[in-house]
Design an enzyme around this catalytic site. Structure first.
Site, PDB file in Angstrom:
ATOM      1  N   GLU A  37       0.856  -1.181   0.000  1.00  0.00           N
ATOM      2  CA  GLU A  37       0.000   0.000   0.000  1.00  0.00           C
ATOM      3  C   GLU A  37       0.894   1.233   0.000  1.00  0.00           C
ATOM      4  O   GLU A  37       1.939   1.255   0.661  1.00  0.00           O
ATOM      5  CB  GLU A  37      -0.905   0.037   1.224  1.00  0.00           C
ATOM      6  CG  GLU A  37      -1.709   1.342   1.267  1.00  0.00           C
ATOM      7  CD  GLU A  37      -2.930   1.315   2.158  1.00  0.00           C
ATOM      8  OE1 GLU A  37      -2.922   0.550   3.132  1.00  0.00           O
ATOM      9  OE2 GLU A  37      -3.870   2.073   1.878  1.00  0.00           O
ATOM     10  N   CYS A 233      -6.673   1.170   2.203  1.00  0.00           N
ATOM     11  CA  CYS A 233      -7.612   2.301   2.142  1.00  0.00           C
ATOM     12  C   CYS A 233      -7.317   3.248   0.985  1.00  0.00           C
ATOM     13  O   CYS A 233      -8.177   4.032   0.579  1.00  0.00           O
ATOM     14  CB  CYS A 233      -7.576   3.082   3.451  1.00  0.00           C
ATOM     15  SG  CYS A 233      -8.231   2.158   4.839  1.00  0.00           S
ATOM     16  N   ASN A 363     -12.034  -2.650  -0.842  1.00  0.00           N
ATOM     17  CA  ASN A 363     -10.995  -3.005   0.131  1.00  0.00           C
ATOM     18  C   ASN A 363     -11.636  -3.485   1.417  1.00  0.00           C
ATOM     19  O   ASN A 363     -12.158  -4.586   1.488  1.00  0.00           O
ATOM     20  CB  ASN A 363     -10.062  -1.810   0.360  1.00  0.00           C
ATOM     21  CG  ASN A 363      -9.067  -2.067   1.482  1.00  0.00           C
ATOM     22  OD1 ASN A 363      -8.492  -3.150   1.548  1.00  0.00           O
ATOM     23  ND2 ASN A 363      -8.896  -1.132   2.386  1.00  0.00           N
ATOM     24  N   GLU A 364     -11.674  -2.604   2.400  1.00  0.00           N
ATOM     25  CA  GLU A 364     -12.127  -3.017   3.735  1.00  0.00           C
ATOM     26  C   GLU A 364     -13.543  -2.492   3.952  1.00  0.00           C
ATOM     27  O   GLU A 364     -13.799  -1.726   4.873  1.00  0.00           O
ATOM     28  CB  GLU A 364     -11.154  -2.403   4.747  1.00  0.00           C
ATOM     29  CG  GLU A 364     -11.086  -3.080   6.057  1.00  0.00           C
ATOM     30  CD  GLU A 364     -10.022  -2.427   6.928  1.00  0.00           C
ATOM     31  OE1 GLU A 364     -10.086  -1.189   7.145  1.00  0.00           O
ATOM     32  OE2 GLU A 364      -9.118  -3.134   7.392  1.00  0.00           O
TER      33      GLU A 364
END
Ligand code: AHR
Length: 646
Positions: A37, A233, A363-364
């Site tokens: 990331e 993120c 993603n999350e």
């Protein structure tokens, strides 16, 4: 009379039994991989070795990173302009106006917390330059030490009234992690600059627009099964407008429009100068994955901005653009050179497909609103590319209502692979080594997509990359390996951090502008990644589950490529544990190899100055028949490889 001597009997050895001739589930080649990331200056200022910060003057504060350089009686101005730009995606450029040349007027760049240069190494300095009217025709490009001493110098010249790229090579006379870069103009008049660049000529595999060698080496040494990118993120963005859009990160670097990094102001360690130039973009990620032998695993925005921030969402009936991006990405990676996106890949230098087999949708994310968006993505992707495996989100926590809801829904949808995240204390990792023993064998598979043991540290020291954390991760990872029929991929997170510019700790690999080191957690990942095997072997400790028996944890695998049986045993106790490893059914006897990672000090960490305080040691081991006697050191991870025989 002699005094009686009482002797404490040696503890009976624990027995680790490995069913060497009963191979079970296949271990996916993707099993242990890496999560990249762009956080902690991992891309710009890290893996992407551009030394010039704000090289294209596109930061919100267009002169960020740049200051006026005035020498002697020199006088002039720096302005950022937009008339007649290099291209429409790169609208700003720098004009240096020299009123009086004196000892040279110009602009200095501070780099990413300084500019790292190595004596004797070759660097390419370049810029797009345009002379205005009868303005200067040559400029000097200098690399200077903290007190202004010139460490390297080149001239660029022959400018015209049109934008053109000029380059020269320099070889610094001294090493300096915090040098400065200067453009020096020695004639009066106006001259324009854009895409001012200073990069090492040598990059990993010497790819054009390539990556920092020492940092890629750390990744290659892990033998990762996959490379997840670009996050995290960062995929989601704080608002949808700031989401990661892969199409804006491919093609000519001068045409990639940068944006502020979502980690620039995420927490108390703010970095307002943290941007994404996208010099490291999706083509480079795919190339990196291929270069380190990893399967590419891109994660795409699914119409949801980060739910920890705005949580902005594209309406479900307006997801076409997002879904099209996903479909086009498959074409970019795998399509023929005759296709639109495959053609771009070919023009960028890679006519062959990148062999994309997996995509993360979001993603999350969490909540039914994620499921509402996942469904149309899955429908469109599966309709066109049924063989692409989709990764879906289990949210930010490893348990709880959000997690349960997502798993329920995704199970009902027969999702391929569910991405679980756990940033938890070391005790959680120890307690969860048997987490997957009970998972449904017929449901979706698991991607342990982001995990790291987060210590709390005495005296509020915080989350440390210490041996306590790494040891707990190792114990937990034996559980991942034992359950390789359920867990298909696993990655520690985050991957990289700049020692002077990080936002999140712990991280796997730390670096400054020239050096880097692997944390104890790195060496745990390496032990697992380089000793992964192809089939799970049943293993027990004292005839019980191989998790948490007297502080011991174990897993075993057969490597069908080499014929080796691989056993991993983690001793979390503070005492030596005598262990008898019994290889049931094995015929080979004799020699094997053993790697041990340990520290008597749970607080031990590695650092730039002590990079291998915690690092594996390798030695030979000899089987006693088909049995191995080991004294497992306190707080240690031991990996043994022995030949199985027929
Ligand atoms: O790894 C750091 C962050 O942790 C990731 O961006 C996010 O997915 C998770 O919350």
């Amino acid at each position: 009379m002699a005094a009686a001597v009482t002797q404490t009997p040696a503890p009976a050895p624990d027995v680790v039994s490995v069913q060497a001739t009963r191979p079970g589930a296949a271990i996916a080649p993707t099993m242990f991989g890496v999560f990249f990331e762009d956080i902690n200056f991992a891309a710009d200022g890290g893996l992407y070795p551009e030394r010039i910060k704000n090289r294209s003057f596109e930061f919100t504060e267009p002169l960020a990173g740049w200051t006026k350089r005035e020498r002697g009686s020199s006088d002039g101005e720096l302005t950022v302009r937009t008339d007649g730009p290099l291209n429409a995606n790169n609208p700003h450029y720098l004009r240096i106006r020299v009123h009086a040349a004196g000892n040279g007027f110009g602009a200095s760049n501070a780099g990413f917390r300084g500019i790292g240069i190595q004596a004797g190494a070759v660097y390419v300095v370049s810029a797009y330059v345009r002379r205005v009217g009868a303005g200067p025709q040559t400029v000097k490009m200098l690399v200077t030490g903290e007190r202004g001493s010139v460490l390297a110098e080149a001239s660029l010249g022959g400018f015209t009234n049109e934008w053109r790229r000029y380059e020269a090579v320099i070889t610094p006379s001294a090493t300096n992690p915090r040098a400065q870069f200067q453009i020096v103009v020695e004639q009066p008049g106006d001259v324009d600059f854009d895409m001012v660049s200073l990069v090492p000529r040598e990059t990993w595999n010497n790819r054009p627009n390539g990556l920092r060698k020492d940092l890629v080496q750390w990744l290659a040494d892990l033998k990762p099964g996959f490379l997840r990118f670009p996050g995290g993120c960062i995929v989601e963005g704080k608002r949808l407008e700031l989401r990661y859009q892969w199409k804006k990160t491919v093609g000519d670097v001068t045409e990639r429009t940068g944006i502020i990094n979502r980690w620039a102001d995420e927490n108390e360690r703010t970095a307002p100068d943290y941007y994404q130039s996208f010099g490291l973009g999706f083509y480079e990620y795919f190339q990196l994955a291929e270069d380190i032998g990893a399967s590419p695993l891109p994660i795409l925005n699914c119409g949801m901005a980060c739910q920890f921030n705005s949580g902005e969402m594209a309406p479900v009936d307006q997801l076409d653009e997002y879904i099209q991006d996903a479909l086009d990405l498959v074409e970019f990676a795998n399509g023929p050179a005759s296709s639109r996106w495959g053609g771009l890949r070919a023009r960028m230098g890679h006519p062959q497909p990148f062999k994309l087999t997996m995509i993360g949708v979001g993603n999350e994310q969490w909540g039914t609103r994620y499921i509402d968006r996942f469904k149309p993505f899955a429908a469109a992707l599966k309709a066109k590319y049924p063989d692409i495996q989709l990764i879906s989100s289990a949210g930010p926590s490893p348990a709880g209502d959000r997690f349960d809801l997502l798993w329920r829904e995704l199970r009902a949808l027969k999702a391929d692979i569910v991405d679980e995240h756990y940033y938890q204390p070391p005790a959680w990792f120890l307690a969860n080594a048997a987490r997957y023993d009970q998972y449904d064998r017929s449901g979706p598979k698991v991607f342990a997509g982001e995990f790291a043991a987060h210590t709390t540290g005495a005296g509020g020291e915080g989350k440390r990359n210490n041996w306590q954390a790494a040891l707990a991760e190792a114990a937990f990872m034996t559980g991942l390996e034992r359950n390789a029929d359920v867990v298909r991929l696993a990655s520690y997170a985050p991957l990289f951090a700049h020692v002077d510019a990080w936002q999140w700790a712990p991280d796997l690999i730390w670096f400054d502008n020239l050096r880097s080191f692997g944390t104890p957690s790195y060496y745990v990942q390496k032990l697992f990644g380089t000793n992964v095997g192809t089939r799970v072997l049943p293993v027990s400790i004292n005839s019980a589950t191989a998790a948490a028996q007297n502080g011991l944890y174990a897993s075993a695998a057969l490597d069908e490529r080499t014929g080796d049986v691989i056993v991993k045993v983690v001793n979390t106790a503070a005492t030596v544990r005598p262990v008898r490893v019994a290889f049931d059914g094995m015929t080979a006897t004799g020699a094997g190899r053993m790697q041990v990672l340990l520290s008597a000090d749970l607080q031990a960490e590695n650092s730039l100055d002590q990079p291998t305080r915690v690092a594996p040691m390798e030695s030979a081991v000899t089987l006693n028949g088909t049995e191995l006697r080991l004294d497992l050191p306190p707080q240690s991870v031991t990996v043994v490889r022995v030949p199985r025989g027929r």
